[in-house]
Design an enzyme around this catalytic site. Structure first.
Site, PDB file in Angstrom:
ATOM      1  N   ASP A 216    -127.184  43.941 -84.936  1.00  0.00           N
ATOM      2  CA  ASP A 216    -128.260  44.810 -85.408  1.00  0.00           C
ATOM      3  C   ASP A 216    -129.173  44.062 -86.376  1.00  0.00           C
ATOM      4  O   ASP A 216    -128.714  43.313 -87.242  1.00  0.00           O
ATOM      5  CB  ASP A 216    -127.633  46.024 -86.103  1.00  0.00           C
ATOM      6  CG  ASP A 216    -128.642  47.081 -86.476  1.00  0.00           C
ATOM      7  OD1 ASP A 216    -129.303  47.607 -85.566  1.00  0.00           O
ATOM      8  OD2 ASP A 216    -128.763  47.386 -87.681  1.00  0.00           O
ATOM      9  N   GLU A 268    -114.559  29.451 -79.989  1.00  0.00           N
ATOM     10  CA  GLU A 268    -113.131  29.167 -80.074  1.00  0.00           C
ATOM     11  C   GLU A 268    -112.317  30.087 -79.170  1.00  0.00           C
ATOM     12  O   GLU A 268    -111.152  29.799 -78.872  1.00  0.00           O
ATOM     13  CB  GLU A 268    -112.641  29.326 -81.518  1.00  0.00           C
ATOM     14  CG  GLU A 268    -113.258  28.342 -82.513  1.00  0.00           C
ATOM     15  CD  GLU A 268    -112.847  28.668 -83.932  1.00  0.00           C
ATOM     16  OE1 GLU A 268    -112.046  29.619 -84.119  1.00  0.00           O
ATOM     17  OE2 GLU A 268    -113.350  28.003 -84.868  1.00  0.00           O
TER      18      GLU A 268
END
Length: 552
Positions: A216, A268
């Site tokens: 956002d 990751e």
């Protein structure tokens, strides 16, 4: 048919072989459906949608043919701004269920082959967040206040995007910044503790199995260091730097360092997790900076959302967007509606060139509902024919218009309150959607309760009135999504065939896409067979005004 112009030699291309299309990361071509939890499905009859309700309705998304869903905020919140004022980023608000309901939703989506993106609100917290409560208690100059943007005196003339001043004074005399509601204090992203906290929040949800985050106000985290005055309207999409300077509260270069950190973390994790920017930024080159290879994966194309319904405007924004995205090897992410804008079935029913309104009420100029839906269907088929990713907003597959007569006493958007009713706000696009024409609350829940009133006319838009009905908007969306996948349009190549005052036509993969904006019916090129049309062709097989057709 107007005189055909030669294809533009500088038209951008996004090409891939069939093998590359099959192996491309999912986010480069996905169609993602936005679920606004308050308004999608209510499982317990309290009038507010919830996570169990979403889980119970997931098969609708499978049937529709989308690839993923994006959930607007469901975190604990005082609900001053419908959940975009977060008080706890690692839990579920009781109105939506419990944390285990989120886990069940993720598991159920995974079983159906649907990915799930969740909202993240990093620009501001709720004023009820423990950090902000501690900041108020600790007083001026404290480490607790350093997490937010406090000043001993009001430092500038900034206005809130929701109307009114962007600074509020606390009892001890200091002022804090809130670019939105006063209940949404902006965080200080120069503070290392803020950065560390959000990296940990990302890990929390990634570990639970989410496929990514819609971020956002992604362009707002960093403010210009001198907090300089701003003498233009407090708008999100504020024009090019050639027209005015870059706003000191939006799109600062230092924000990209944050997203590089986030990208390193998200990489990751296995499973092609993604970051999506809600960045009201133009020109297109500035937006493309958010999707460079080491930053985010997608960024909503709001310049496209706001483009006029004309061949020239559509050609210009599509061309600019594809060229800017191609320069950073990113997909363009197309969108026509969401929870913050007037639904495009109504917006496109206003005269061409009308600026996008901040809501529509009964006393405002009224859109033509028939024309609006006709254009909306054509716009959707044009959008889904473009290479890249696309977002759909819940209910648009039903052709839902804006609720134009929400009573003032029922409105909940802080924009309505902070502008004294001048801006009607976003409630009209957030009304709970209809599932069953003859059920209480149109099947939204087991009772008649609905947190925003539903208009009587919505029975005709209900899913059960459109499922299996040839020509319905719902079946148009289903057919478009099926054909889009079959013809690999998301990873296809775009080449312009026709650009004129009234017509746009291009080829993507093996599909010819034509939109007629003008009053004269347009014939398809010889030898082509229609695949899908947003509205019926005429008796001679020509494309009428405000119609898009796909052909092979």
């Amino acid at each position: 048919m107007p005189e055909q112009k030669a294809p533009h030699e500088d038209a951008p291309l996004r090409s891939s072989s069939p093998r590359e299309a099959r192996s491309a990361p999912w986010w480069r071509h996905a169609v993602i459906y936005q679920v606004y939890p308050r308004s999608w499905a209510d499982s317990d009859g309290d009038g507010v949608g919830d996570l169990p309700g979403i889980t119970a309705r997931l098969d609708h998304l499978v049937e529709l043919g989308v690839d993923a869903l994006w959930l607007s905020p469901f975190y604990p919140s005082p609900q001053a701004d419908a959940g975009y004022d977060v008080s706890d980023y690692r839990d579920v608000d009781p109105v939506f269920g419990r944390l285990e309901d989120a886990d069940k939703l993720l598991a159920a989506a995974r079983e159906r082959g649907l990915r799930v993106i969740v909202d993240l609100v990093p620009n501001h917290t709720s004023s009820e967040h423990p950090w902000f409560r501690a900041a108020l208690a600790a007083g001026p100059g404290s480490p607790e206040r350093a997490r937010y943007i406090f000043r001993p005196e009001k430092p500038n003339n900034w206005e809130s995007t929701f109307g009114g001043p962007a600074w509020t004074q606390v009892p001890d005399g200091e002022w804090y910044l809130h670019l939105f509601d006063a209940a949404q204090p902006d965080l200080n992203w120069d503070h290392p503790e803020v950065r560390a906290e959000f990296l940990d929040i990302l890990r929390f949800w990634l570990d639970r199995g989410v496929d990514g985050f819609r971020v956002d106000v992604a362009h707002g985290l960093v403010k210009q260091a001198d907090l300089a005055d701003w003498h233009y309207p407090a708008e999100l999409l504020t024009g090019t730097e050639a027209e005015r300077p870059r706003p000191p509260m939006w799109d600062q270069d230092a924000v990209h360092e944050i997203y590089r950190d986030w990208r390193r973390l998200i990489d990751e994790y296995q499973g092609e997790r993604v970051l999506v920017a809600e960045a009201w930024v133009q020109p297109a080159e500035r937006l493309a900076a958010y999707v460079r290879p080491d930053e985010m994966h997608q960024a909503f194309n709001f310049e496209y959302l706001e483009a006029s319904w004309s061949a020239d405007a559509q050609y210009a924004v599509i061309t600019r967007s594809l060229a800017a995205s191609a320069a950073v090897d990113a997909p363009t992410t197309w969108v026509l509606s969401n929870h913050d804008v007037v639904r495009h079935a109504s917006r496109l029913g206003l005269p061409v060139g009308t600026p996008r309104p901040s809501g529509i009420g009964p006393d405002d100029p009224q859109p033509d509902p028939v024309l609006g839906l006709r254009r909306a269907r054509a716009a959707t088929l044009l959008m889904l024919g473009l290479p890249g990713s696309a977002y759909l907003y819940q209910g648009e597959e039903l052709g839902l218009p804006e609720h134009l007569a929400v009573p003032d006493e029922a409105r909940q958007d802080p924009m309505f309150r902070r502008t004294g009713g001048k801006a009607k706000g976003r409630d009209g696009c957030r009304v709970p959607i209809p599932w069953e024409a003859d059920a209480p609350s149109y099947g939204f829940g087991p009772t008649d309760a609905s947190w925003l009133p539903q208009p009587p006319s919505w029975a005709e838009y209900a899913v059960d009135r459109q499922r299996g009905v040839p020509g319905s908007t719902y079946e148009l969306y289903r057919a478009a999504l099926r054909l889009r996948a079959q013809h690999t349009l998301g990873t296809g190549s775009l080449s312009w065939e026709t650009t004129s005052e009234d017509l746009l036509a291009f080829r993507n993969s093996d599909v010819y896409v034509l939109t007629n904006f003008g009053p004269e019916p347009a014939p398809l090129p010889t030898g082509l067979t229609p695949l899908l049309s947003s509205s019926p062709l005429d008796e001679a097989g020509r494309v009428p005004q405000d119609v898009t057709v796909w052909a092979v």
